[in-house]
Design an enzyme around this catalytic site. Structure first.
Site, short mmCIF file in Angstrom:
data_model
loop_
_atom_site.label_atom_id
_atom_site.label_comp_id
_atom_site.label_asym_id
_atom_site.label_seq_id
_atom_site.Cartn_x
_atom_site.Cartn_y
_atom_site.Cartn_z
N HIS A 242 0.86 -1.32 -0.21
CA HIS A 242 -0.07 -0.08 -0.22
C HIS A 242 0.95 1.41 -0.03
CE1 HIS A 242 -4.36 -1.55 1.60
NE2 HIS A 242 -3.79 -2.62 0.51
N TYR B 169 -9.99 5.67 6.34
CA TYR B 169 -10.32 5.80 7.50
C TYR B 169 -11.31 6.93 7.43
CZ TYR B 169 -5.83 3.59 9.37
OH TYR B 169 -4.89 2.79 9.67
N PRO C 213 -5.70 0.75 17.92
CA PRO C 213 -5.55 0.30 16.74
C PRO C 213 -5.48 1.24 15.39
CG PRO C 213 -7.69 -0.57 17.28
CD PRO C 213 -7.11 0.26 18.59
N LYS D 284 -0.30 0.38 15.03
CA LYS D 284 0.93 0.34 15.54
C LYS D 284 1.28 -0.78 16.40
CE LYS D 284 2.53 3.79 13.16
NZ LYS D 284 3.29 3.11 12.04
N TYR E 41 3.12 6.81 9.63
CA TYR E 41 2.39 5.50 9.37
C TYR E 41 3.12 4.34 8.77
CZ TYR E 41 -1.79 2.97 7.95
OH TYR E 41 -2.91 2.03 7.96
#
Length: 389
Positions: free
Chosen positions: A72, A200, A292, A296, A384
Site C-alpha cells: 500500500h 479511515y 488500533p 502500530k 504511518y
C-alpha cells in the site's frame, strides 16, 4: 533444561525473535501458555511497517509475504462525505505491507519447526526467578510435571496479562494508561474490499475503517459504545451503519455478506517503564499497548525485537553490551512516538461522548489542514510507514 535465551510467549514477536537469534547461532526456548492452533486462531491486524517487512525478510520468512501481501503506497481519509488520499510513496518515500498477522505467524511457526526450534505449548504456572542475578531461571508446569530452564536472559513476549511485566517489582515500574470511552466493533467477511487501500472515516455518527486481508476477505470496523456486545449487532445493522459513516461513493460500491467473525475491541494506550529489569526484557504488549488507529500494535513489538535482537547479537557475537544496556531507553523512545501517533489518529477520527461543538469544529479543521497541507501529510506518512529504528 538449559538455553541462552528463554522467550515467554509464542506469538509473532516471540517467534520472530527466536527465529532471528537462531539464524545467528543463539539458542532459544519458547514457552507458550496455549496451543499452536489457538495462537493461529486469533484475528489481528495486518498492516506492516517497512521495518517489520525488512525483519521478516532477514529472518528468512518473507517469501510468502512478498508474494501474497499487498503493498500500500497510501491511504484514504474521509470526512464530510468526501475523501482524500495521503500518498506514502510521495510523502515519505516508503510504503506499508498488508499481510494478515495470522499468516505471518504461520510462516514463523513453519520456519521454527523446520529448524527444530524448541517451542513448548500448554505450559502453566510460569515463574521468572533471579533476574537480578547472572543466573536467572524460569520454572513452569507442563503435562503435570514441574520443569526448570536455566538461561542467560529471559524475554517476556507474553502480553498485557502475562507474568513478565509483573515480575518487575511494582515499586520499580511506572505505568501510564489512557482508556478511551468507546470500542471498535469489527467484522470479517468473505467479500471483496470496497477499495484497494484502507479508508479511515470520520463522520457525525462516529469512526469507521474499511480494511482487508486479501482480495476476497475484508475487515470492517465501526466505533461503538463500550457497553455494546457483538450480539447486539446483526450483520444487516452493521452494514447499514458502516454505509452511513463512509462517503456515498464508497457506500455505493460496498459489497456486503455474512460475517464470519464479529468482535468488539476496547481501545487503550498503555506504557510501562522500564522495559528491562536485570536479565529480563519486555517486548510488545507486555510493555505497551496502543489503540488500533494507525496500526502500530504489532509494529511497536517489531521495533522492540529489532533493538533486542541487535543487542543480543552484539553481546553473543562481539562481547559488547551497549545494545542490551540501552535497550529500554531505545525501545521506549520509539514506543512513545508511536503512542503519540496513535493518540493523534484516534483524536482526529473518533467522536467522543463529551465532544462539544467547538471540539467538533477543531477536529474538522485538523482534517482540512491534513487534506490541504503537504507538511501535515509528510508527518502522517512518515509515522504511518514507520519511523526509522
Amino acid at each position: 533444561m538449559r538455553t541462552q535465551v528463554c522467550i515467554i510467549g509464542a506469538g509473532p514477536s516471540g517467534l520472530l525473535l527466536s527465529q532471528l537469534l537462531h539464524r545467528k547461532g543463539i539458542d532459544t526456548i519458547v514457552l507458550e501458555r496455549k496451543t499452536k492452533a489457538y495462537v493461529l486462531s486469533r484475528i489481528r491486524a495486518g498492516v506492516l511497517e517497512r521495518g517489520f517487512v525488512d525483519l521478516m525478510r532477514e529472518a528468512g520468512v518473507g517469501a510468502r509475504m512478498d508474494v501474497e501481501g499487498f503493498t500500500h503506497d497510501g491511504t484514504l481519509i474521509a470526512y464530510d462525505n468526501h475523501q482524500f488520499r495521503v500518498d506514502f510513496a510521495a510523502r515519505a518515500g516508503a510504503s506499508v505491507m498488508v499481510y494478515g498477522q495470522t499468516e505471518l505467524t504461520r510462516d514463523l511457526y513453519e520456519a521454527r519447526e523446520a529448524m527444530d526450534g524448541q517451542i513448548l505449548y500448554n505450559v502453566d504456572d510460569v515463574q521468572i526467578e533471579d533476574v537480578t542475578t547472572q543466573s536467572p531461571h524460569v520454572t513452569f508446569a507442563m503435562d503435570g510435571k514441574s520443569h526448570r530452564i536455566e538461561c542467560d536472559y529471559v524475554v517476556g513476549c507474553d502480553g498485557f496479562h502475562g507474568v513478565s511485566r509483573k515480575t518487575i517489582p511494582e515499586e520499580k515500574r511506572r505505568e501510564y494508561e489512557k482508556i478511551y470511552p468507546f470500542g471498535w466493533l469489527g467484522i470479517l467477511s468473505e467479500t471483496p474490499p470496497v477499495h484497494h487501500e484502507l479508508i479511515y472515516a470520520n463522520s457525525d455518527r462516529g469512526f469507521a475503517l474499511c480494511s482487508m486481508r486479501n482480495d476476497n476477505l475484508s475487515r470492517y470496523y465501526v466505533q461503538c459504545p463500550l457497553d455494546h456486545r457483538p450480539d447486539d449487532w446483526s450483520d444487516a445493522a452493521f452494514w447499514e451503519e458502516l454505509k452511513r459513516r463512509i462517503p456515498d461513493a464508497a457506500a455505493d460500491q460496498l459489497i456486503t455478506g455474512p460475517s464470519i467473525e464479529k468482535s468488539i475491541a476496547p481501545l487503550r494506550s498503555f506504557v510501562t517503564e522500564p522495559m528491562r529489569w536485570g536479565q529480563l526484557f519486555l517486548c510488545g504488549d507486555a510493555a505497551h499497548i496502543v489503540p488500533p488507529t494507525g496500526a502500530k500494535g504489532l509494529n511497536t513489538a517489531a521495533s522492540d525485537i529489532f533493538y533486542l535482537y541487535h543487542g543480543m547479537m552484539q553481546h553473543y557475537l562481539h562481547g559488547e553490551d551497549e545494545g542490551l544496556e540501552r535497550y529500554s531507553e531505545k525501545a521506549l523512545a520509539r514506543v512513545w512516538k508511536a503512542e503519540r501517533f496513535s493518540w493523534w489518529m484516534s483524536n482526529l477520527l473518533h467522536r467522543y461522548p463529551d465532544q462539544g461543538a467547538f471540539d467538533r469544529k477543531m477536529q474538522l479543521a485538523d482534517l482540512a489542514y491534513l487534506e490541504q497541507s503537504e507538511a501535515a501529510q509528510i508527518s502522517m506518512a512518515e509515522n504511518y510507514v514507520g519511523l526509522p529504528y
